[in-house]
Motif scaffolding. Structure first.
Motif, PDB file in Angstrom:
ATOM      1  N   LEU A 227       0.005  -1.474  -1.440  1.00 23.50           N
ATOM      2  CA  LEU A 227      -0.434  -0.164  -0.961  1.00 23.50           C
ATOM      3  C   LEU A 227       0.768   0.671  -0.558  1.00 23.50           C
ATOM      4  O   LEU A 227       1.812   0.133  -0.174  1.00 23.50           O
ATOM      5  N   LEU A 228       0.604   1.994  -0.598  1.00 24.17           N
ATOM      6  CA  LEU A 228       1.701   2.911  -0.302  1.00 24.17           C
ATOM      7  C   LEU A 228       1.578   3.578   1.065  1.00 24.17           C
ATOM      8  O   LEU A 228       2.543   4.164   1.544  1.00 24.17           O
ATOM      9  N   LYS A 229       0.393   3.506   1.686  1.00 23.43           N
ATOM     10  CA  LYS A 229       0.177   4.234   2.932  1.00 23.43           C
ATOM     11  C   LYS A 229      -0.290   3.288   4.047  1.00 23.43           C
ATOM     12  O   LYS A 229      -1.001   2.319   3.808  1.00 23.43           O
ATOM     13  N   GLY A 230       0.093   3.659   5.270  1.00 24.64           N
ATOM     14  CA  GLY A 230      -0.222   2.831   6.421  1.00 24.64           C
ATOM     15  C   GLY A 230      -1.693   2.765   6.745  1.00 24.64           C
ATOM     16  O   GLY A 230      -2.224   1.703   7.100  1.00 24.64           O
ATOM     17  N   ARG A 231      -2.399   3.886   6.655  1.00 22.30           N
ATOM     18  CA  ARG A 231      -3.828   3.885   6.972  1.00 22.30           C
ATOM     19  C   ARG A 231      -4.610   3.015   5.988  1.00 22.30           C
ATOM     20  O   ARG A 231      -5.556   2.326   6.379  1.00 22.30           O
ATOM     21  N   ASP A 232      -4.220   3.055   4.721  1.00 14.04           N
ATOM     22  CA  ASP A 232      -4.871   2.197   3.728  1.00 14.04           C
ATOM     23  C   ASP A 232      -4.612   0.725   4.063  1.00 14.04           C
ATOM     24  O   ASP A 232      -5.491  -0.131   3.882  1.00 14.04           O
ATOM     25  N   ALA A 233      -3.409   0.438   4.540  1.00 11.83           N
ATOM     26  CA  ALA A 233      -3.068  -0.942   4.896  1.00 11.83           C
ATOM     27  C   ALA A 233      -3.923  -1.440   6.057  1.00 11.83           C
ATOM     28  O   ALA A 233      -4.399  -2.583   6.055  1.00 11.83           O
ATOM     29  N   LEU A 234      -4.131  -0.588   7.054  1.00  9.71           N
ATOM     30  CA  LEU A 234      -4.952  -0.987   8.202  1.00  9.71           C
ATOM     31  C   LEU A 234      -6.385  -1.283   7.782  1.00  9.71           C
ATOM     32  O   LEU A 234      -6.993  -2.249   8.258  1.00  9.71           O
ATOM     33  N   GLU A 235      -6.920  -0.495   6.874  1.00 11.08           N
ATOM     34  CA  GLU A 235      -8.271  -0.737   6.384  1.00 11.08           C
ATOM     35  C   GLU A 235      -8.320  -2.037   5.581  1.00 11.08           C
ATOM     36  O   GLU A 235      -9.277  -2.816   5.699  1.00 11.08           O
TER      37      GLU A 235
END
Length: 220
Positions: A30-38
């Protein structure tokens, strides 16, 4: 082992993902932090490799949020080499740091160290009775003989051995063996279990009907 890679540099991310897959890891990138948290909230990852310089939120904020909910090992991958910044990351819950640019072998070694530490082991050898698994060399020894396993057979045996005598559900095992976008055949897991039984011992891995599989340490 299923790894979540959070890195916004397309070239570096693709290079790391390709190298880790070649080493036998299942990698979701993944490229984004919010996507990683999900992703961490809904998927059973064994390790997170986290870049700090993400485009939406700072990697340290991602790390702190992960630590609020999970004990999953987190390996920081960053160009921030100031001592104060490394201390901030470690205090926020990072298990280790790898500074860019880095050597792939160092990254792999540090991945093995943090996962062993999370499991309470001090060596790369996982031994259960007469079964020995060398994670770094991808070598399996059974009753004194070296056994040749395919990539997914090795990964499946390793996950079962890490959780010996515990029942692992079919969905959990499939999620650890296959990443996003990988097609899973309806009987793929059964085929891998069949091969392991044939190469090792037919009684080593037991089927818990309607639930999943268990590696029986008494047989080993």
């Amino acid at each position: 082992m299923r790894v979540l890679l959070v890195e916004d540099d397309p070239l570096l991310g693709d290079g790391i993902r390709t190298a880790l897959i070649r080493e036998g890891y299942v990698v979701d990138w993944l490229l984004k932090g919010r996507d990683a948290l999900e992703a961490v909230r809904v998927e059973p990852f064994s390790l997170v490799i986290l870049d700090l310089g993400l485009p939406d939120i700072d990697g340290l904020m991602v790390l702190k949020e992960i630590r609020r909910q999970h004990s999953i090992p987190v390996l920081i991958l960053t160009a921030r080499d100031a001592v104060e910044q490394r201390i901030q990351g470690l205090d926020a819950g990072a298990d280790d740091y790898v500074l860019k640019p880095f050597d792939l072998q160092e990254l792999l070694a540090r991945m093995r160290v943090v996962t062993r530490r999370a499991e309470g082991r001090s060596t790369q050898l996982l031994s259960i009775g007469q079964l020995t698994i060398d994670e770094s060399q991808h070598v399996v020894s059974w009753r004194g003989d070296t056994i040749t396993l395919g990539r997914r057979e090795f990964a499946l045996l390793l996950e079962l051995a890490r959780n010996s005598d515990k029942v692992m559900s079919r969905p959990k095992l499939e999620s650890l063996l296959y990443g996003w976008g990988e097609e899973v055949g309806s009987n793929a897991l059964e085929v891998h279990v069949h091969h392991l039984r044939r190469k090792l011992d037919k009684h080593l891995i037991t089927t818990v009907r309607g639930i999943g599989y268990r590696l029986d340490s008494r047989v080993a």
